[in-house]
Design an enzyme around this catalytic site. Structure first.
Site, PDB file in Angstrom:
ATOM      1  CB  SER A 214      -0.899  -0.016   1.238  1.00  0.00           C
ATOM      2  OG  SER A 214      -1.532   1.226   1.397  1.00  0.00           O
TER       3      SER A 214
ATOM      4  N   GLY B 134       1.114  -1.427  12.143  1.00  0.00           N
ATOM      5  CA  GLY B 134       0.646  -0.935  13.430  1.00  0.00           C
ATOM      6  C   GLY B 134      -0.845  -0.666  13.420  1.00  0.00           C
ATOM      7  CG  ASP B 135      -2.957  -0.133  17.150  1.00  0.00           C
ATOM      8  OD1 ASP B 135      -3.023  -1.347  16.901  1.00  0.00           O
ATOM      9  OD2 ASP B 135      -2.807   0.316  18.300  1.00  0.00           O
TER      10      ASP B 135
ATOM     11  CB  THR C  57       4.231   2.552  17.984  1.00  0.00           C
ATOM     12  OG1 THR C  57       4.831   3.241  16.901  1.00  0.00           O
ATOM     13  CG2 THR C  57       4.805   3.032  19.288  1.00  0.00           C
TER      14      THR C  57
ATOM     15  CD  GLU D  26      -3.614   6.572  11.943  1.00  0.00           C
ATOM     16  OE1 GLU D  26      -3.501   7.392  11.007  1.00  0.00           O
ATOM     17  OE2 GLU D  26      -2.638   6.040  12.506  1.00  0.00           O
TER      18      GLU D  26
END
Length: 305
Positions: free
Chosen positions: A44, A74-75, A101, A281
């Site tokens: 991506s 990661g998240d 992280t 985010e």
């Protein structure tokens, strides 16, 4: 070993959090290719690409036989895949391989923090069904927060110290370090209203945030319910206790200064408007509408031995 799946797609970002992403890809494909007859590795390049690929998988333009998805990251990367799967109604299981992280939800799934070990766990992992949070037109697995937690996420994005991840060492100096902003809120949870002034509001689906467990024994992402926490200005001394504890505890022990409200449908307005952190985010501002979508997503889960 018999292949469980016909065609798996492994998504990854170049900036996934792994020091050497190409080496990481090589380390996880050994195990994944043993359970998939065909394994596609999909880079991506830009934010939003994974959501586009999900649309192509839905319309069979990507391939006609995709029956499982994997994500290395990661998240934030995981969050993009969750949004793609939910937006395009992909009824496919997802295997999450940690590569950032924090991977808070992988702890809920009993997945190892190391990507290679996690890929090996996928061989025997079972599909579990989990609730998803809907925030306006976005989706999340783990949490929605504003106030102090947004300030923390911005610190992490700037490469500064992760306050929540280090709270156990900071203790009573949290207030001085963060200088948190008070804001007024109006909250509706399942038609009951709440209002006041606070420094942080958090709505959780999963039991882990910032690498540590929320000390509430019955918090589950499979119960069809969300848990909202309102922190008042006296909460700083116990913020340390909450994020320091590794095991679940009795909520009554730390209830002073924090209001806990379970519910399924939530509306939140603030004055002033506040940035909103969705699984790490920051992409929305208040006002927001939040609801739980029960049994919405299939995730590979390692049996807790």
């Amino acid at each position: 070993m018999e292949n469980k799946y016909t065609h798996g797609v492994l998504f990854y970002h170049e900036h996934s959090g792994l020091k050497n992403i190409n080496q990481g890809i090589g380390e996880v494909t050994t195990a994944l290719s043993s359970i998939c007859k065909h394994l596609s590795i999909q880079l991506s390049e830009n934010e939003g690409d994974i959501i586009k690929y999900c649309q192509e998988i839905k319309t069979k333009n990507y391939a006609k036989d995709v029956d499982i998805l994997f994500i290395l990251g990661g998240d934030g990367t995981v969050n993009e895949l969750i949004n793609g799967v939910m937006t395009h109604d992909l009824q496919l299981p997802i295997g999450i391989l940690p590569g950032g992280t924090f991977n808070d939800f992988t702890k809920t799934l009993n997945i190892a923090p190391n990507h290679k070990q996690a890929s090996e766990q996928m061989i025997s992992a079972q599909v579990g069904t989990y609730d998803v949070i809907k925030i306006n037109n976005q989706y999340a697995l783990n949490f929605v927060g504003l106030g102090l937690i947004v300030q923390n996420a911005e610190n992490v994005q700037d490469g500064s110290k992760d306050i929540f991840g280090k709270l156990s060492y900071i203790g009573s100096t949290v207030k001085t370090l963060l200088n948190p902003t008070q804001f007024n809120y109006q909250l509706s949870i399942d038609d009951k209203t709440y209002s006041g002034e606070t420094t942080m509001i958090l709505t959780a689906n999963g039991p882990f945030i910032g690498g540590s467990r929320i000390p509430l024994t019955d918090l589950s992402p499979q119960d069809g319910e969300l848990n909202t926490f309102i922190f008042n200005e006296q909460s700083f001394s116990i913020l340390n206790d909450i994020f320091k504890k590794r095991d679940s505890m009795n909520w009554n022990e730390i209830t002073q200064g924090i209001e806990h409200i379970p519910g399924k449908k939530i509306s939140l307005t603030t004055d002033p408007a506040m940035k909103v952190d969705i699984d790490g985010e920051i992409s929305l501002e208040t006002p927001i509408d939040i609801e739980v979508i029960p049994n919405a997503i299939q995730l590979l889960t390692v049996n807790d031995l």
